[in-house]
Design a protein around this motif. Structure first.
Motif, mmCIF file in Angstrom:
data_model
loop_
_atom_site.group_PDB
_atom_site.id
_atom_site.type_symbol
_atom_site.label_atom_id
_atom_site.label_comp_id
_atom_site.label_asym_id
_atom_site.label_seq_id
_atom_site.Cartn_x
_atom_site.Cartn_y
_atom_site.Cartn_z
ATOM 1 N N VAL A 144 -5.407 11.266 5.282
ATOM 2 C CA VAL A 144 -4.368 10.374 4.798
ATOM 3 C C VAL A 144 -4.823 9.802 3.460
ATOM 4 O O VAL A 144 -5.995 9.437 3.300
ATOM 5 C CB VAL A 144 -4.079 9.234 5.796
ATOM 6 C CG1 VAL A 144 -3.012 8.292 5.246
ATOM 7 C CG2 VAL A 144 -3.644 9.789 7.141
ATOM 8 N N ALA A 145 -3.912 9.740 2.487
ATOM 9 C CA ALA A 145 -4.243 9.228 1.157
ATOM 10 C C ALA A 145 -3.597 7.862 0.934
ATOM 11 O O ALA A 145 -2.500 7.590 1.419
ATOM 12 C CB ALA A 145 -3.780 10.214 0.085
ATOM 13 N N PHE A 146 -4.290 7.029 0.160
ATOM 14 C CA PHE A 146 -3.805 5.690 -0.187
ATOM 15 C C PHE A 146 -3.921 5.479 -1.695
ATOM 16 O O PHE A 146 -4.818 6.008 -2.341
ATOM 17 C CB PHE A 146 -4.622 4.611 0.525
ATOM 18 C CG PHE A 146 -4.654 4.721 2.023
ATOM 19 C CD1 PHE A 146 -3.672 4.121 2.800
ATOM 20 C CD2 PHE A 146 -5.672 5.422 2.664
ATOM 21 C CE1 PHE A 146 -3.701 4.216 4.181
ATOM 22 C CE2 PHE A 146 -5.715 5.521 4.048
ATOM 23 C CZ PHE A 146 -4.724 4.916 4.815
ATOM 24 N N LYS A 147 -3.023 4.685 -2.259
ATOM 25 C CA LYS A 147 -3.108 4.279 -3.655
ATOM 26 C C LYS A 147 -2.288 3.004 -3.847
ATOM 27 O O LYS A 147 -1.602 2.552 -2.916
ATOM 28 C CB LYS A 147 -2.597 5.384 -4.584
ATOM 29 C CG LYS A 147 -1.095 5.667 -4.445
ATOM 30 C CD LYS A 147 -0.627 6.696 -5.473
ATOM 31 C CE LYS A 147 0.889 6.907 -5.358
ATOM 32 N NZ LYS A 147 1.423 7.837 -6.354
ATOM 33 N N VAL B 117 0.851 -1.190 0.000
ATOM 34 C CA VAL B 117 0.000 0.000 0.000
ATOM 35 C C VAL B 117 0.887 1.240 0.000
ATOM 36 O O VAL B 117 1.792 1.356 0.830
ATOM 37 C CB VAL B 117 -0.914 0.047 1.254
ATOM 38 C CG1 VAL B 117 -1.802 1.292 1.225
ATOM 39 C CG2 VAL B 117 -1.753 -1.215 1.390
ATOM 40 N N ASP B 118 0.635 2.154 -0.912
ATOM 41 C CA ASP B 118 1.286 3.464 -0.853
ATOM 42 C C ASP B 118 0.424 4.392 -0.009
ATOM 43 O O ASP B 118 -0.810 4.430 -0.181
ATOM 44 C CB ASP B 118 1.446 4.059 -2.255
ATOM 45 C CG ASP B 118 2.500 3.334 -3.085
ATOM 46 O OD1 ASP B 118 3.268 2.546 -2.508
ATOM 47 O OD2 ASP B 118 2.545 3.563 -4.303
ATOM 48 N N PHE B 119 1.055 5.135 0.900
ATOM 49 C CA PHE B 119 0.299 6.052 1.758
ATOM 50 C C PHE B 119 1.011 7.401 1.835
ATOM 51 O O PHE B 119 2.233 7.488 1.727
ATOM 52 C CB PHE B 119 0.095 5.475 3.157
ATOM 53 C CG PHE B 119 1.357 5.286 3.965
ATOM 54 C CD1 PHE B 119 1.836 6.294 4.788
ATOM 55 C CD2 PHE B 119 2.068 4.096 3.905
ATOM 56 C CE1 PHE B 119 2.999 6.133 5.532
ATOM 57 C CE2 PHE B 119 3.227 3.916 4.642
ATOM 58 C CZ PHE B 119 3.699 4.935 5.462
ATOM 59 N N LYS B 120 0.203 8.431 2.036
ATOM 60 C CA LYS B 120 0.739 9.795 2.151
ATOM 61 C C LYS B 120 0.076 10.483 3.332
ATOM 62 O O LYS B 120 -1.136 10.611 3.398
ATOM 63 C CB LYS B 120 0.489 10.586 0.866
ATOM 64 C CG LYS B 120 1.038 12.011 0.904
ATOM 65 C CD LYS B 120 0.995 12.671 -0.478
ATOM 66 C CE LYS B 120 -0.397 12.855 -0.994
ATOM 67 N NZ LYS B 120 -0.430 13.606 -2.279
ATOM 68 N N LEU B 121 0.909 10.919 4.266
ATOM 69 C CA LEU B 121 0.438 11.571 5.486
ATOM 70 C C LEU B 121 0.364 13.089 5.322
ATOM 71 O O LEU B 121 1.123 13.679 4.558
ATOM 72 C CB LEU B 121 1.390 11.266 6.644
ATOM 73 C CG LEU B 121 1.356 9.851 7.226
ATOM 74 C CD1 LEU B 121 2.640 9.555 7.977
ATOM 75 C CD2 LEU B 121 0.162 9.693 8.149
ATOM 76 N N THR B 122 -0.529 13.703 6.059
ATOM 77 C CA THR B 122 -0.519 15.143 6.259
ATOM 78 C C THR B 122 0.121 15.405 7.620
ATOM 79 O O THR B 122 0.233 14.493 8.451
ATOM 80 C CB THR B 122 -1.942 15.712 6.209
ATOM 81 O OG1 THR B 122 -2.774 14.950 7.099
ATOM 82 C CG2 THR B 122 -2.505 15.634 4.795
ATOM 83 N N GLY C 28 3.807 14.466 3.419
ATOM 84 C CA GLY C 28 3.308 15.065 2.187
ATOM 85 C C GLY C 28 3.809 14.384 0.938
ATOM 86 O O GLY C 28 3.407 14.743 -0.180
ATOM 87 N N THR C 29 4.707 13.380 1.097
ATOM 88 C CA THR C 29 5.169 12.575 -0.031
ATOM 89 C C THR C 29 4.782 11.121 0.217
ATOM 90 O O THR C 29 4.405 10.745 1.329
ATOM 91 C CB THR C 29 6.689 12.691 -0.234
ATOM 92 O OG1 THR C 29 7.368 12.218 0.948
ATOM 93 C CG2 THR C 29 7.093 14.142 -0.477
#
Length: 455
Positions: A445-448, A307-312, A380-381
């Motif tokens: 939080v974003a996932f892709k 899972v790719d994740f991106k935190l704020t 953020g990345t």
């Protein structure tokens, strides 16, 4: 016709040719990557193949019993246009590394990243894009016969490589070859590969490069259009993944295969799909208080999950596995083993827990700390979580580094559980099969690129 007239016509032709040639002169402000006929600004990584330079031509020579060798730039590059010429022995395989890296935390420093293939074999995928020591082929040339025919055997070939943002484009001898949209790596060195050779291959075969030049400014002005249809890797399986049995756990577009952990359907609020990203929205940091956790409809036993994740900034979330949504139907999150997702620097949870560091990013939440030297990318990345569970042996990986491992049901595991918040849940973490869960902890939080392989 008189001799005078003949001479006049000839002189006129020479002037016209000269003028036309000057008119086609390349005015692009290239910078050469070869300085003063030396290898200054370059260093060798990986194996023990040799590199020499003579009259501005770099030549790499194969050596037996050594892994892939790379002559790499000391400097890293992010966005650029690169052109070069090369000539390769017909029995060799090679490539040009771009946006590549060698990190202690990734396979003991192994060179990895995008490679623009050099392939003199019958397959003829020269100028295709390969992901060295990571994902394998991203943009082969099997559907581009014109580019396959453009390679010149036992002669000099010319590459143009554009890397601008998430877009990579290549040309071989002015023929469009590859067109890839992929955001895995934004910066890294450029490298010239001498591939390892097999026992039955001849030692001392060579590949040469010359006219290596780069442009790093005003790229939009000099960038070329490609007539090819781009290959987009976001939320898609690579060739290697398809061949080895991976499946998309999220299709990148819909909520198919997912539902609310405590709902019959997907939450109507709290989660959104934007630009191929599955995003849990901010709601003040409360646990499962807005849209709530989401879970897979299917159950999984032994598996590999990425899972790719991106935190704020300051965000908290998690990836849970072996989840049973029938446990804890009250307030709070559903119960399962958790790969922690956290901004360690700003979220107070990083300093909490019954076991030191057990609530920091990539930890087995509240039970086992991840390696403190873990390679976490900037808030953020994107970061990549990988979990493998087979025969009760479980590993957590972060950005290509194994950061912890444990045995489900072992004496050590049960002891950790007995001293954690999970002690009140009978047989915690011991399900044969369970759901995969993405946590709503009230932070964005974003996932892709959510992918799974059953083992």
């Amino acid at each position: 016709m008189s001799k005078f007239v003949n001479q006049t016509v000839f002189l006129f032709a020479v002037i016209c040719f000269s003028g036309c040639s000057q008119g086609k002169k390349d005015s692009t402000p290239w910078k050469s990557l070869i300085e003063d006929n030396t290898l200054n600004g370059w260093n060798i990584k990986g194996g023990e193949a040799t590199y020499t330079i003579n009259d501005g031509v770099i030549t790499g020579t194969t050596v037996k019993n050594t892994p892939n060798t790379f002559l790499t730039t000391d400097k890293n590059y992010d966005d650029f246009i690169l052109e070069l010429d090369y000539k390769v022995d017909s029995t060799m395989n090679s490539g040009i590394q771009i946006r590549s890296n060698s990190l202690p935390t990734y396979r003991d420093g192994r060179v990895h990243g995008y490679q623009i293939e050099i392939d003199p074999s019958k397959r003829a995928w020269s100028a295709g894009i390969f992901d060295e020591s990571r994902r394998g082929w991203l943009n082969p040339l099997k559907d581009n016969p014109e580019a396959q025919k453009a390679f010149k055997q036992n002669d000099w070939n010319h590459y143009r490589i554009e890397a601008i943002g998430d877009t990579l484009k290549t040309w071989i001898n002015d023929v469009p070859a590859a067109y890839l949209i992929d955001d895995k790596t934004a910066s890294g060195f450029i490298g010239l590969q001498v591939h390892s050779i097999h026992r039955n291959q001849k030692e001392g075969t060579t590949i040469s490069w010359k006219n290596i030049k780069i442009l790093t400014e005003d790229l939009e002005k000099y960038s070329k259009e490609s007539p090819l249809k781009p290959i987009i890797t976001k939320n898609q399986l690579t060739i290697k993944e398809k061949d080895s049995g991976w499946k998309l756990l999220w299709d990148g577009k819909t909520t198919e295969g997912w539902r609310g952990a405590k709902l019959e359907a997907f939450p109507e609020q709290g989660w959104v799909i934007e630009n191929g990203e599955l995003i849990v929205l901010s709601s003040g940091g409360a646990e499962s208080a807005a849209g709530g956790d989401i879970v897979t409809e299917a159950l999984y036993g032994d598996f590999e999950l990425t899972v790719d994740f991106k935190l704020t900034p300051g965000a908290n979330s998690g990836i849970k596995y072996y989840v049973d949504t029938n446990i804890n139907k009250g307030k709070g999150s559903s119960i399962g083993l958790e790969y922690q997702i956290l901004d360690d620097a700003l979220h107070p949870d990083a300093k909490l827990g019954n076991h030191k560091g057990s609530r920091t990013v990539a930890a087995l939440y509240d039970l086992i700390q991840a390696d403190p030297e873990k390679p976490i990318n900037l808030i953020g990345t994107w970061n990549t979580a990988y979990i493998i569970s087979k025969d009760n042996h479980v590993e957590h990986w972060l950005n290509g580094m194994k950061v912890l491992e444990y045995e489900r049901g072992s004496e050590a595991f049960l002891k950790l559980v007995s001293k954690s918040k999970y002690v009140k849940w009978p047989n915690f973490g011991l399900l044969e099969k369970g759901q995969i869960l993405l946590q709503d902890h009230g932070d964005r939080v974003a996932f892709k690129n959510i992918k799974i392989k059953s083992l």
